[in-house]
Design a protein around this motif. Sequence first.
Motif, PDB file in Angstrom:
ATOM      1  N   LEU A 170       0.843  -1.183   0.000  1.00  0.00           N
ATOM      2  CA  LEU A 170       0.000   0.000   0.000  1.00  0.00           C
ATOM      3  C   LEU A 170       0.880   1.235   0.000  1.00  0.00           C
ATOM      4  O   LEU A 170       1.763   1.370   0.851  1.00  0.00           O
ATOM      5  N   VAL A 171       0.660   2.127  -0.962  1.00  0.00           N
ATOM      6  CA  VAL A 171       1.345   3.416  -0.996  1.00  0.00           C
ATOM      7  C   VAL A 171       0.410   4.428  -0.349  1.00  0.00           C
ATOM      8  O   VAL A 171      -0.756   4.536  -0.727  1.00  0.00           O
ATOM      9  N   VAL A 172       0.931   5.154   0.642  1.00  0.00           N
ATOM     10  CA  VAL A 172       0.145   6.169   1.350  1.00  0.00           C
ATOM     11  C   VAL A 172       0.786   7.526   1.103  1.00  0.00           C
ATOM     12  O   VAL A 172       1.997   7.692   1.279  1.00  0.00           O
ATOM     13  N   VAL A 173      -0.044   8.506   0.708  1.00  0.00           N
ATOM     14  CA  VAL A 173       0.466   9.815   0.328  1.00  0.00           C
ATOM     15  C   VAL A 173      -0.273  10.908   1.090  1.00  0.00           C
ATOM     16  O   VAL A 173      -1.505  11.003   1.028  1.00  0.00           O
ATOM     17  N   ASP A 174       0.483  11.714   1.806  1.00  0.00           N
ATOM     18  CA  ASP A 174      -0.072  12.891   2.482  1.00  0.00           C
ATOM     19  C   ASP A 174       1.059  13.881   2.682  1.00  0.00           C
ATOM     20  O   ASP A 174       2.157  13.483   3.073  1.00  0.00           O
ATOM     21  N   ASP A 175       0.806  15.140   2.395  1.00  0.00           N
ATOM     22  CA  ASP A 175       1.865  16.142   2.515  1.00  0.00           C
ATOM     23  C   ASP A 175       2.126  16.554   3.966  1.00  0.00           C
ATOM     24  O   ASP A 175       3.095  17.248   4.242  1.00  0.00           O
ATOM     25  N   VAL A 218       4.364   1.846   2.029  1.00  0.00           N
ATOM     26  CA  VAL A 218       5.313   2.754   1.405  1.00  0.00           C
ATOM     27  C   VAL A 218       4.685   4.138   1.481  1.00  0.00           C
ATOM     28  O   VAL A 218       3.537   4.310   1.074  1.00  0.00           O
ATOM     29  N   THR A 219       5.419   5.112   2.024  1.00  0.00           N
ATOM     30  CA  THR A 219       4.833   6.437   2.206  1.00  0.00           C
ATOM     31  C   THR A 219       5.631   7.515   1.482  1.00  0.00           C
ATOM     32  O   THR A 219       6.834   7.373   1.254  1.00  0.00           O
ATOM     33  N   THR A 241       6.485   0.108  -8.188  1.00  0.00           N
ATOM     34  CA  THR A 241       6.165  -0.990  -7.273  1.00  0.00           C
ATOM     35  C   THR A 241       4.885  -1.723  -7.632  1.00  0.00           C
ATOM     36  O   THR A 241       4.676  -2.835  -7.166  1.00  0.00           O
ATOM     37  N   LYS A 242       4.023  -1.083  -8.430  1.00  0.00           N
ATOM     38  CA  LYS A 242       2.716  -1.654  -8.778  1.00  0.00           C
ATOM     39  C   LYS A 242       2.034  -2.225  -7.531  1.00  0.00           C
ATOM     40  O   LYS A 242       1.784  -3.422  -7.418  1.00  0.00           O
ATOM     41  N   PRO A 243       1.727  -1.338  -6.586  1.00  0.00           N
ATOM     42  CA  PRO A 243       1.145  -1.783  -5.323  1.00  0.00           C
ATOM     43  C   PRO A 243      -0.278  -2.278  -5.510  1.00  0.00           C
ATOM     44  O   PRO A 243      -0.896  -2.070  -6.559  1.00  0.00           O
ATOM     45  N   HIS A 244      -0.794  -2.906  -4.478  1.00  0.00           N
ATOM     46  CA  HIS A 244      -2.187  -3.345  -4.504  1.00  0.00           C
ATOM     47  C   HIS A 244      -3.115  -2.146  -4.373  1.00  0.00           C
ATOM     48  O   HIS A 244      -4.218  -2.150  -4.909  1.00  0.00           O
ATOM     49  N   GLY A 245      -2.655  -1.115  -3.631  1.00  0.00           N
ATOM     50  CA  GLY A 245      -3.505   0.039  -3.413  1.00  0.00           C
ATOM     51  C   GLY A 245      -2.735   1.312  -3.155  1.00  0.00           C
ATOM     52  O   GLY A 245      -1.548   1.300  -2.840  1.00  0.00           O
ATOM     53  N   LEU A 246      -3.448   2.426  -3.308  1.00  0.00           N
ATOM     54  CA  LEU A 246      -2.921   3.763  -3.058  1.00  0.00           C
ATOM     55  C   LEU A 246      -3.941   4.508  -2.219  1.00  0.00           C
ATOM     56  O   LEU A 246      -5.121   4.571  -2.579  1.00  0.00           O
ATOM     57  N   LEU A 247      -3.497   5.037  -1.096  1.00  0.00           N
ATOM     58  CA  LEU A 247      -4.326   5.871  -0.226  1.00  0.00           C
ATOM     59  C   LEU A 247      -3.730   7.262  -0.292  1.00  0.00           C
ATOM     60  O   LEU A 247      -2.573   7.459   0.091  1.00  0.00           O
ATOM     61  N   ILE A 248      -4.485   8.234  -0.814  1.00  0.00           N
ATOM     62  CA  ILE A 248      -3.906   9.548  -1.072  1.00  0.00           C
ATOM     63  C   ILE A 248      -4.814  10.680  -0.605  1.00  0.00           C
ATOM     64  O   ILE A 248      -6.030  10.629  -0.775  1.00  0.00           O
ATOM     65  N   ASP A 249      -4.171  11.679  -0.024  1.00  0.00           N
ATOM     66  CA  ASP A 249      -4.860  12.899   0.384  1.00  0.00           C
ATOM     67  C   ASP A 249      -5.248  13.673  -0.870  1.00  0.00           C
ATOM     68  O   ASP A 249      -4.484  13.732  -1.838  1.00  0.00           O
ATOM     69  N   LEU A 250      -6.417  14.275  -0.856  1.00  0.00           N
ATOM     70  CA  LEU A 250      -6.854  15.062  -2.008  1.00  0.00           C
ATOM     71  C   LEU A 250      -6.121  16.394  -2.098  1.00  0.00           C
ATOM     72  O   LEU A 250      -5.839  16.881  -3.181  1.00  0.00           O
ATOM     73  N   ASN A 251      -5.824  16.996  -0.968  1.00  0.00           N
ATOM     74  CA  ASN A 251      -5.227  18.335  -0.943  1.00  0.00           C
ATOM     75  C   ASN A 251      -3.711  18.244  -0.821  1.00  0.00           C
ATOM     76  O   ASN A 251      -3.173  18.181   0.275  1.00  0.00           O
ATOM     77  N   MET A 252      -3.054  18.223  -1.967  1.00  0.00           N
ATOM     78  CA  MET A 252      -1.599  18.130  -2.014  1.00  0.00           C
ATOM     79  C   MET A 252      -1.065  19.366  -2.741  1.00  0.00           C
ATOM     80  O   MET A 252      -1.681  19.820  -3.702  1.00  0.00           O
ATOM     81  N   PRO A 253       0.090  19.893  -2.326  1.00  0.00           N
ATOM     82  CA  PRO A 253       0.593  21.125  -2.928  1.00  0.00           C
ATOM     83  C   PRO A 253       1.143  20.983  -4.344  1.00  0.00           C
ATOM     84  O   PRO A 253       0.916  21.855  -5.177  1.00  0.00           O
ATOM     85  N   ASP A 254       1.843  19.907  -4.665  1.00  0.00           N
ATOM     86  CA  ASP A 254       2.467  19.813  -5.984  1.00  0.00           C
ATOM     87  C   ASP A 254       1.530  19.238  -7.045  1.00  0.00           C
ATOM     88  O   ASP A 254       1.345  19.788  -8.106  1.00  0.00           O
ATOM     89  N   LEU A 255       0.934  18.127  -6.728  1.00  0.00           N
ATOM     90  CA  LEU A 255       0.011  17.446  -7.636  1.00  0.00           C
ATOM     91  C   LEU A 255      -1.076  16.860  -6.759  1.00  0.00           C
ATOM     92  O   LEU A 255      -0.801  16.001  -5.930  1.00  0.00           O
ATOM     93  N   ASP A 256      -2.295  17.355  -6.883  1.00  0.00           N
ATOM     94  CA  ASP A 256      -3.334  16.918  -5.937  1.00  0.00           C
ATOM     95  C   ASP A 256      -3.735  15.462  -6.164  1.00  0.00           C
ATOM     96  O   ASP A 256      -3.413  14.850  -7.178  1.00  0.00           O
ATOM     97  N   GLY A 257      -4.411  14.903  -5.166  1.00  0.00           N
ATOM     98  CA  GLY A 257      -4.789  13.501  -5.187  1.00  0.00           C
ATOM     99  C   GLY A 257      -5.647  13.110  -6.375  1.00  0.00           C
ATOM    100  O   GLY A 257      -5.504  12.013  -6.917  1.00  0.00           O
TER     101      GLY A 257
END
Length: 128
Positions: free
Chosen positions: A28-33, A55-56, A70-86
């Motif tokens: 699982l890739v997790v993304v939050d600024d 993986v964060t 990595t071709k993960p099974h899933g991605l959990l991402i914040d919608l409000n991101m400064p560079d490229l939003d979710g």
Amino acid sequence: MRSDDLRSFLIAHQMPLPEELGSERVTLVVVDDEKPVLDALKRAFRPFAKQLELVTTTSGVEALLLVSETKPHGLLIDLNMPDLDGLEVCRRIRERKQLAAVKLITMTARATDDWVDRSTKAGAAVAT
């Protein structure tokens, strides 16, 4: 060196992962600024460490690279991101046929019907 250690090293350094190092664990890739949010999510997932490889990143751009590599099974991402939003990250992932199996989940502290609709259109489910 154990294969799990090598696999973790390669992922952490964004290096290609040979198929031989595939794992039964879910990736699982997790993304939050916001680092405190990532730290809280790491703690929340810690009890599942044997079944889950987490993986964060704090960057939407880096998330795209990690998902491609990595071709993960899933991605959990914040919608409000400064560079490229979710939403844009989700749209770009959905444009790539080789990433069609990646489950996408967006999260935001300010969930509205509009955000849910936009997430769905971008190919993601919403965690509220």
